[in-house]
Design an enzyme around this catalytic site. Structure first.
Site, mmCIF file in Angstrom:
data_model
loop_
_atom_site.group_PDB
_atom_site.id
_atom_site.type_symbol
_atom_site.label_atom_id
_atom_site.label_comp_id
_atom_site.label_asym_id
_atom_site.label_seq_id
_atom_site.Cartn_x
_atom_site.Cartn_y
_atom_site.Cartn_z
ATOM 1 N N CYS A 40 0.830 -1.240 0.018
ATOM 2 C CA CYS A 40 -0.113 0.200 0.103
ATOM 3 C C CYS A 40 0.870 1.117 0.032
ATOM 4 O O CYS A 40 1.991 1.319 0.224
ATOM 5 C CB CYS A 40 -0.842 -0.086 1.268
ATOM 6 S SG CYS A 40 -2.042 -1.318 1.535
ATOM 7 N N ASP A 443 19.515 36.326 -15.460
ATOM 8 C CA ASP A 443 18.105 36.393 -15.975
ATOM 9 C C ASP A 443 17.391 37.571 -15.776
ATOM 10 O O ASP A 443 17.379 37.978 -14.505
ATOM 11 C CB ASP A 443 17.522 35.146 -15.728
ATOM 12 C CG ASP A 443 16.172 35.123 -16.425
ATOM 13 O OD1 ASP A 443 15.818 34.703 -17.597
ATOM 14 O OD2 ASP A 443 15.112 35.476 -15.859
#
Length: 496
Positions: A40, A443
């Site tokens: 599980c 940037d």
């Protein structure tokens, strides 16, 4: 606990995860119960076994290899993948990314090992030590999950499902489905909820870990979309895909607790590769808590993280394509770069039929661009030379930016391409390679965002960013989103 290690978690952490049904561990680790022979998710509400009956595995494949079948309630095989394979660049992580792309199904385990520069025995030893299963078992688990998805979400005949999922025969398909899910393919389809996909398209739900912030993710992809190759339509980012056996089209849109993925592929064998590329493009296997905790420790970033937790890095489904487009986008506006990319696709990209929208071309392959006439490249002469040089390097393999790439080697190889500087390398590292620590310090969006937060620029910003490692790619998303630019919002308008 089994002998193989489960990432970096200790016994106390794993026990606490099960006791608290902590969904943050889903996909990182799998809980198996010896009394029921079922595995599980740690968050599964159906089980709370005694400690002596618990076993933990680092992959669904390892649990299946040990003789456990998937829980029918929590569907552990459908949980988001371990983010370790996206965050790391070692051979195991690169192998896992390539297995996710279907390389074992196409080239075999030996082909995977050869591509990574290892012998099959070496690779098997490394993967078994790391995730508890070798490449064949990992590919088998992936085939089973792909088969289940197609069984439950489409009306494809079972023979086509087996073929699409990568099985060599119907007999192997039936056997593996029965072993993994404890029921036949027809029983799985009978129990499926919801309508099956139709009209030649395959509709899937792509899982992710909460929290999930879609605004800048879809906003950025839509704003940079190259007409004909990409578009925003009917609430979804749509794009063409260059897949191993032919072209494809993917439509990706944010849904309630999942991303809806609508696929059209020329060859059903490409479903696995298409899904892997869509997940990588949207950074869906990310565990958002790790970068959030690290970035929130900085007082300047903490309010941004608290305001919109769970930002993802907008990547591209095709690494070589983005590398070339990063060069095209040097020092020009996003819209201008998208227009140039569209013109290149119109001239050099293969045609694609799109019954649902306005897509018409694949972005050109590196080999096609490497042979392009410089006179037909709509950009300055210096950038033409860089595009042609990079396309040639991608085509001959001297630069690799795909899922199997070594990030350090890729950076070094990119630096040897004339005209490819630090900004371009960091953008490629962030959006093509998937490096979580890429940081294009020069940037313009990063500079503006840092200025608004009083973080300085250049050396000062680089120094400040050291505290954000290894999550600087996620810091970039918050810096970009510090302004009200349209790329920070999911688009509302439909493309004409």
């Amino acid at each position: 606990m089994e002998a193989t290690r489960v990432h970096s978690f200790n016994e106390t952490q794993l026990q606490a995860a099960v006791a608290g049904r902590d969904a943050r561990f889903d996909g990182w680790v799998f809980l198996a119960v010896t009394t029921t022979r079922i595995y599980c998710r740690p968050s599964c509400p159906a089980v709370k076994p005694k400690r002596e009956h618990q076993r933990f595995y680092a992959s669904a494949a390892a649990a299946q290899d040990a003789g456990y079948r998937a829980c029918k309630r929590c569907r552990p095989d459908a949980s988001p993948g371990s983010p370790a394979w996206d965050w790391r660049t070692d051979v195991c992580a690169r192998a896992m990314r390539l297995i996710g792309e279907g390389v074992v199904d196409r080239d075999g385990a030996a082909g995977l090992a050869s591509r990574l520069g290892y012998s099959l025995r070496q690779l098997e030893r490394l993967l078994i030590s790391e995730v508890g299963a070798g490449p064949a078992a990992l590919a088998r688990a992936q085939r089973a999950q792909c088969a289940r998805t197609l069984i439950e979400s489409t009306d494809l005949p079972m023979g086509q499902v087996a073929f699409a999922a990568g099985f060599a025969s119907i007999r192997a398909f039936n056997r593996v489905v029965a072993e993994v899910f404890a029921c036949s393919p027809t029983e799985l389809r009978a129990k499926a909820k919801g309508p099956a996909s139709g009209g030649g398209a395959i509709t899937l739900r792509l899982a992710y870990r909460e929290p999930f912030e879609p605004s800048n993710l879809f906003g950025h992809l839509a704003a940079a979309a190259a007409p004909g190759v990409e578009e925003w339509r009917d609430g979804a980012y749509r794009r063409t895909l260059r897949l191993p056996h032919g072209p494809g089209i993917a439509a990706l849109g944010p849904g309630p607790g999942y991303v809806e993925c609508r696929l059209r592929v020329a060859d059903l064998r490409d479903v696995t590769a298409a899904v892997a590329r869509c997940r990588r493009a949207l950074d869906l296997d990310n565990d958002p808590h790790a970068p959030m905790e690290a970035l929130a420790a900085d007082p300047a970033l903490a309010p941004l993280v608290a305001k919109t937790p769970g930002r993802r890095v907008p990547r591209k489904a095709d690494g070589p394509e983005y590398a070339i487009r990063a060069v095209i986008g040097q020092q020009i506006a996003t819209a201008s770069a998208a227009t140039i990319a569209s013109r290149l696709a119109e001239r050099y990209g293969e045609a694609v039929e799109d019954p649902d929208g306005g897509l018409s071309r694949l972005f050109p392959s590196p080999a096609a661009l490497a042979e392009a006439d410089p006179e037909h490249l709509p950009m300055p002469a210096s950038r033409k030379r860089t595009v042609l040089a990079l396309a040639g390097a991608l085509a001959d393999g001297s630069v690799e930016v795909g899922p199997g790439a070594d990030w350090a080697q890729a950076r070094a190889a990119l630096a040897q391409v004339p005209g490819v500087g630090p900004w371009t390398i960091e953008m490629i590292a962030m959006r093509a390679l998937g490096d979580p620590d890429a940081f294009p310090v020069k940037d313009l969006g990063v500079i503006k965002g840092a200025a608004e937060l009083g973080l300085g620029a250049n050396r000062a910003l680089e120094s400040r960013s050291q505290a954000w490692r290894p999550w600087r790619s996620y810091a970039v998303q918050y810096l970009w989103a510090s302004s009200e630019h349209p790329t920070n919002h999911v688009p509302e308008k439909v493309n004409p």
